[in-house]
Design a protein around this motif. Structure first.
Motif, PDB file in Angstrom:
ATOM      1  N   ILE A  72      -1.113  -7.534   1.964  1.00  0.00           N
ATOM      2  CA  ILE A  72      -2.049  -6.772   1.291  1.00  0.00           C
ATOM      3  C   ILE A  72      -1.593  -6.996  -0.258  1.00  0.00           C
ATOM      4  CG2 ILE A  72      -2.906  -4.318   0.522  1.00  0.00           C
ATOM      5  CD1 ILE A  72      -1.368  -3.648   3.345  1.00  0.00           C
ATOM      6  N   VAL A  73      -2.666  -7.223  -1.246  1.00  0.00           N
ATOM      7  CA  VAL A  73      -2.413  -7.553  -2.533  1.00  0.00           C
ATOM      8  C   VAL A  73      -2.567  -5.985  -3.154  1.00  0.00           C
ATOM      9  CG1 VAL A  73      -3.282  -8.462  -4.795  1.00  0.00           C
ATOM     10  CG2 VAL A  73      -3.054  -9.834  -2.782  1.00  0.00           C
ATOM     11  N   SER A  74      -1.479  -5.396  -3.818  1.00  0.00           N
ATOM     12  CA  SER A  74      -1.730  -4.135  -4.415  1.00  0.00           C
ATOM     13  C   SER A  74      -1.858  -4.557  -6.049  1.00  0.00           C
ATOM     14  CB  SER A  74      -0.522  -3.445  -4.195  1.00  0.00           C
ATOM     15  OG  SER A  74      -0.631  -1.981  -4.991  1.00  0.00           O
ATOM     16  N   GLY A  75      -3.100  -4.498  -6.686  1.00  0.00           N
ATOM     17  CA  GLY A  75      -3.389  -5.336  -7.770  1.00  0.00           C
ATOM     18  C   GLY A  75      -2.812  -4.590  -9.032  1.00  0.00           C
ATOM     19  N   ARG A  76      -3.006  -3.658  -9.110  1.00  0.00           N
ATOM     20  CA  ARG A  76      -2.135  -2.852 -10.247  1.00  0.00           C
ATOM     21  C   ARG A  76      -0.889  -2.613 -10.314  1.00  0.00           C
ATOM     22  NH1 ARG A  76      -6.329  -1.474 -13.687  1.00  0.00           N
ATOM     23  NH2 ARG A  76      -8.482  -1.169 -12.701  1.00  0.00           N
ATOM     24  N   GLU A  77      -0.107  -2.824  -9.009  1.00  0.00           N
ATOM     25  CA  GLU A  77       1.252  -2.721  -8.945  1.00  0.00           C
ATOM     26  C   GLU A  77       1.825  -4.010  -9.057  1.00  0.00           C
ATOM     27  OE1 GLU A  77       3.275   0.236  -5.905  1.00  0.00           O
ATOM     28  OE2 GLU A  77       1.787  -1.054  -4.781  1.00  0.00           O
ATOM     29  N   GLY A  78       0.891  -5.234  -9.129  1.00  0.00           N
ATOM     30  CA  GLY A  78       1.371  -6.431  -9.119  1.00  0.00           C
ATOM     31  C   GLY A  78       2.359  -7.133  -8.097  1.00  0.00           C
ATOM     32  N   LEU A  79       2.227  -6.367  -6.905  1.00  0.00           N
ATOM     33  CA  LEU A  79       3.093  -6.683  -5.436  1.00  0.00           C
ATOM     34  C   LEU A  79       2.139  -7.254  -4.432  1.00  0.00           C
ATOM     35  CD1 LEU A  79       5.197  -3.407  -5.453  1.00  0.00           C
ATOM     36  CD2 LEU A  79       5.740  -5.609  -6.378  1.00  0.00           C
ATOM     37  N   LEU A  80       2.517  -8.074  -3.680  1.00  0.00           N
ATOM     38  CA  LEU A  80       2.034  -8.604  -2.433  1.00  0.00           C
ATOM     39  C   LEU A  80       2.877  -7.975  -1.336  1.00  0.00           C
ATOM     40  CD1 LEU A  80       0.189 -10.201  -1.097  1.00  0.00           C
ATOM     41  CD2 LEU A  80       1.738 -12.256  -1.217  1.00  0.00           C
ATOM     42  N   LEU A  81       2.238  -6.884  -0.747  1.00  0.00           N
ATOM     43  CA  LEU A  81       2.831  -6.344   0.371  1.00  0.00           C
ATOM     44  C   LEU A  81       2.701  -6.906   1.769  1.00  0.00           C
ATOM     45  CD1 LEU A  81       1.875  -2.631  -0.869  1.00  0.00           C
ATOM     46  CD2 LEU A  81       3.764  -3.960  -1.498  1.00  0.00           C
ATOM     47  N   ARG A  82       3.781  -6.494   2.710  1.00  0.00           N
ATOM     48  CA  ARG A  82       3.521  -7.204   4.044  1.00  0.00           C
ATOM     49  C   ARG A  82       3.723  -6.070   4.995  1.00  0.00           C
ATOM     50  NH1 ARG A  82       7.743 -10.265   4.136  1.00  0.00           N
ATOM     51  NH2 ARG A  82       8.988  -8.924   5.252  1.00  0.00           N
ATOM     52  N   GLN A  83       2.825  -5.902   6.167  1.00  0.00           N
ATOM     53  CA  GLN A  83       2.876  -4.878   6.925  1.00  0.00           C
ATOM     54  C   GLN A  83       3.787  -5.224   8.136  1.00  0.00           C
ATOM     55  OE1 GLN A  83      -0.445  -3.779   9.491  1.00  0.00           O
ATOM     56  NE2 GLN A  83       0.085  -1.525   8.995  1.00  0.00           N
TER      57      GLN A  83
END
Length: 288
Positions: A72-83
């Protein structure tokens, strides 16, 4: 809604905010419901399920690693997350060192390379977006910038042979292609098709054509390399993204919503719909 040949699309579901980043996965269409933080899955009968909620209104986008884990790209956080298997989210990659501007879309190729676009320099005064970039996150965990100076980076797709990445440059009114090297690096940037419109989300089919969604022109268009228009599907509202799915990947799903400008993207309006129409060729490549 109808194509140039008069075929009507069917309404799958409605009452969304803004559907974005649609993906066909495990027999359902997954959609990011921008403005709510929800990631939903919709079946062919329109039944929908909230799969998870992220701490983001917009932008955020999704794709899967080859081993089935969701990114998941959390655009405003600048993070690429993984479930993870327990449903929890962890940081897969931190993009803040490349740009403090919001990130937008993602595509993961068949080798596990994750391409994320957006970012780039801060926008000029009065502008919503500065020149965009593409970041590459490789399976070994390394992250680097692999393209820049993109005119509003939007949808991306990778060909089935993992050798070409196609990008929608919305403000450039074009689709742009890059060669993908064995290490994931992009090169040989070129115009794949100049368009009479503003491409947003895109997908590939088995006849080497691209479908692109167009918000201001309220349609989805199928084009060949070079720009020849093969088919147009008109709508009564902006088309934000499209994805080929269904049992044989011959159904074109369209995420559409009324467009009131960037200032009103987050609101109580729920004009978002998912529509579907049979396509002349099945989807191929990634996202899949």
């Amino acid at each position: 809604m109808q194509t140039s040949s008069g075929t009507k699309a069917r309404l799958i579901t409605e009452g969304l905010a803004f559907g974005e980043s649609p993906r066909w996965h495990d027999g359902r269409l997954w959609v990011c419901n921008w403005g709510t933080g929800e990631i939903i899955a919709v079946d062919a009968d329109g039944n929908r399920e909230v799969m998870l909620t992220v701490q983001a209104d917009l932008p955020y986008s999704i794709d899967w690693l080859p081993d089935g884990r969701l990114l998941i790209v959390s655009g405003r956080e600048g993070l690429l997350l993984r479930q993870e298997a327990d449903g929890g989210l962890v940081t897969h990659a931190d993009l803040r060192g490349l740009s403090k501007s919001p990130w937008n879309e993602i595509v993961v190729d068949g080798r596990g390379n994750a391409y994320v676009n957006g970012g780039g320099p801060a926008p000029a005064p009065g502008e919503h977006f500065g020149p965009g970039t593409i970041a590459l996150n490789t399976p070994d965990g390394a992250t680097r910038q692999v393209a820049d100076n993109i005119a509003f980076a939007n949808g991306m797709a990778v060909t089935p042979d993992n050798k070409t990445l196609i990008l929608a440059e919305s403000h450039g009114k074009r689709l742009t292609a890059f060669d993908i090297a064995a290490d994931g690096i992009l090169s040989n940037r070129r115009v794949w098709a100049d368009l009479n419109g503003y491409p947003d989300g895109i997908c590939l089919d088995a006849e080497d054509a691209v479908w692109y969604a167009d918000v201001p022109n309220k349609h989805c268009v199928r084009v060949r390399e070079g720009g020849e228009v093969l088919q147009t599907v008109a709508a009564d509202r902006g088309c934000f993204a499209c994805m080929l799915g269904g049992a044989d990947r011959r159904t074109l799903f369209i995420a559409a919503a009324e467009w009131r400008g960037f200032e009103h993207m987050v609101s109580d309006a729920r004009t978002g719909q998912v529509l579907a129409i049979e396509a002349p060729a099945p989807g191929v490549g990634w996202p899949g």
